[in-house]
Structure formats: structure tokens, C-alpha cells
Design a protein around this motif. Structure first.
Motif, short mmCIF file in Angstrom:
data_model
loop_
_atom_site.label_atom_id
_atom_site.label_comp_id
_atom_site.label_asym_id
_atom_site.label_seq_id
_atom_site.Cartn_x
_atom_site.Cartn_y
_atom_site.Cartn_z
N ASP A 186 0.82 -1.22 0.00
CA ASP A 186 0.00 0.00 0.00
C ASP A 186 0.85 1.26 0.00
OD1 ASP A 186 -2.20 -1.62 0.02
OD2 ASP A 186 -3.03 -0.87 1.92
N THR A 187 1.88 1.28 0.84
CA THR A 187 2.71 2.49 0.94
C THR A 187 3.38 2.83 -0.39
OG1 THR A 187 4.48 1.07 1.81
CG2 THR A 187 3.17 2.30 3.41
N THR A 188 3.82 1.80 -1.12
CA THR A 188 4.48 2.01 -2.41
C THR A 188 3.49 2.54 -3.44
OG1 THR A 188 5.96 0.15 -1.92
CG2 THR A 188 5.85 0.90 -4.22
N ALA A 219 2.35 6.16 -2.57
CA ALA A 219 3.41 7.13 -2.87
C ALA A 219 3.43 7.45 -4.36
CB ALA A 219 4.76 6.59 -2.43
#
Length: 268
Positions: free
Chosen positions: A202-204, A207
Motif C-alpha cells: 500500500d505504501t508504495t 506514494a
């Protein structure tokens, strides 16, 4: 007749004397308190008692007539200085200070901030959040905290450095939703092909979404049904967006470790 003339003469003399007194500057009217109270940051003091504050006020403002002032609305970081009504000053001045900290006396913030889910609130302004914190945590000294890293669903509460609390506590909340104000997600998420990314975490993905869609409020979205080539972006329910958008991507491929064929192909 002589008595009348004497009386008129006396009144004339009194009037003339009064005018002279005023013209000579002996008559003193009320003075703006900020003319004598110019240093309003008292620095660090031992406590917030009136006597302590007034002593520092006098130390830093030599012209201030401390017998003509009073303090009100005192907290651990500020107080309001105004006239005590004796006719010397008018107006008021807020002064600020910090208290000397004894770390051994600081309280863990979570001892007084126990209810961390604030439920639904009207907005994420500091005043709104702090009011709800106090409502749900009666022991909490709200004059001794500060908020940071606030989003539409959470904030970080910590000490404001006045020596009362130590530590930090994250609190969560939801904002009241007005459906008429929700934005179609695809208005802010226009670039849906993210290209090649390192992984499908999710973070990737988020971003890269933000990198390619500058208007997108990433604190107002969530991802679901993620695979190695796509994910579904939708509102996280905080009232900013409506609808959902599918985005695509590819994952970087790490080639397997290649072995020199000559090492395995030896002549007999």
C-alpha cells in the motif's frame, strides 16, 4: 457687593490655578498598560503563582506600577495583565512564560488521556479536537498539550513542554460527512497507470499515486483487491471523496542469479 466681588475673584483664581496645574502636566490620566509593560515574554519561571509572575514582570519592566495591575485567566504558559481599577492604567496585555520542568514529576500522558477514539466530530481544527478530548477525558489538562501531524482521521497528542506530561498518544476520529461536498475521486485521480513500481505494498502504491496525481488527498483514500498488476482506490469514508478508481501497474522483475555456463559445462 464687596462679598460678591471677593467670591468672583476667588473663583477666578481657582479656575486659573486649575488650568495652570493641567498645563504644567501635573494632571495624570489613565495610561495604556502596554506603555509600561513592554517585555511580555517572561521566560522560564518557577511556578504560575501571581506573586512569582508579578515579581518577574517588575524585574523586566522597571516602569510598571505593579500596585496598579491584576492578573486573570492564568494558565501554565500565559496570563492576562490588566488594571486593578485604581485609575492608573487602561487596557490589557497577555504575557507568556514557561515553567521550570522537574522530569520526575511529569505524568505519562496516557494516564489522563485514556479515551483515544473521539468518534465523529465536525472538523479537524485543533479547537474542535481539544474540546472533544476534554469532554471524553475529564482529567486531561488541555492547557498542557499540543497536537501535531493532524489528518482527516487522526492526530498526535503530546506535551507542550510545560512540565505536566510526558509521552505521546495518537487519537482517531471521523469527520461528519456532507454528501453534497464529496468530490468524485476521478477528478483528483486522473493518472491511473502507475508504470513500474518496486512492489505492491500500500505504501508504495500510494506514494506513486501522489507522485502522479498532485491534487489527490492520500489521507482520504484506501486500497482494496490489490493484485500484482492492479488495485482499487476508493474513499476511506472521511467525507472528501466518493466513487472508486481502478489503477494499474507492473512490478519490477529481479532476474535470477545468472551462472557462467562455462562453470557447468566442462570438457571431459
Amino acid at each position: 457687593m464687596k462679598k460678591l466681588l471677593c467670591l468672583i475673584s476667588s473663583l477666578t483664581l481657582i479656575s486659573s490655578w486649575s488650568t495652570s496645574v493641567i498645563s504644567c502636566g501635573l494632571f495624570v490620566g489613565k495610561k495604556e498598560i502596554n506603555e509600561d509593560l513592554k517585555v511580555t515574554n517572561l521566560g522560564e519561571i518557577s511556578d504560575n503563582q501571581d506573586t512569582t509572575i508579578i515579581a518577574r514582570l517588575k524585574e523586566l519592566n522597571s516602569e510598571l506600577q505593579i500596585d496598579s495591575i491584576k492578573l486573570s485567566n492564568t494558565t501554565n504558559s500565559k496570563t492576562l495583565v490588566s488594571s486593578n481599577g485604581n485609575g492608573i492604567y487602561k487596557g490589557s496585555v497577555e504575557v507568556v512564560f514557561s515553567l521550570k520542568v522537574d522530569p520526575s514529576l511529569e505524568i505519562d500522558l496516557n494516564q489522563h488521556l485514556k479515551v483515544t477514539n473521539l468518534g465523529e466530530i465536525s472538523d479537524n481544527q485543533d479547537t474542535t479536537i481539544i474540546a472533544r478530548l476534554k469532554e471524553l477525558n475529564s482529567e486531561l489538562n488541555v492547557d498542557s498539550i499540543k497536537l501535531s501531524n493532524t489528518t482527516n482521521s487522526k492526530t498526535l497528542v503530546s506535551s507542550n513542554g510545560n512540565g505536566i506530561y510526558k509521552g505521546t498518544v495518537e487519537v482517531v476520529f471521523s469527520l461528519k460527512v456532507d454528501p453534497s461536498l464529496e468530490i468524485d475521486l476521478n477528478q483528483h485521480l486522473k493518472v491511473t497507470d502507475l508504470g513500474e513500481i518496486s512492489d505492491n505494498q500500500d505504501t508504495t502504491i500510494i506514494a506513486r499515486l501522489k507522485e502522479l496525481n498532485s491534487e489527490l488527498q492520500v489521507d482520504s483514500i484506501k486500497l482494496s483487491n490489490t493484485t500484482n498488476s492492479k488495485t482499487l482506490v476508493s474513499s476511506n469514508g472521511n467525507g472528501i471523496y466518493k466513487g472508486n478508481v481502478e489503477v494499474m501497474f507492473s512490478l519490477k522483475v529481479t532476474p535470477p542469479l545468472e551462472i557462467d555456463l562455462n562453470q557447468h559445462l566442462k570438457s571431459n
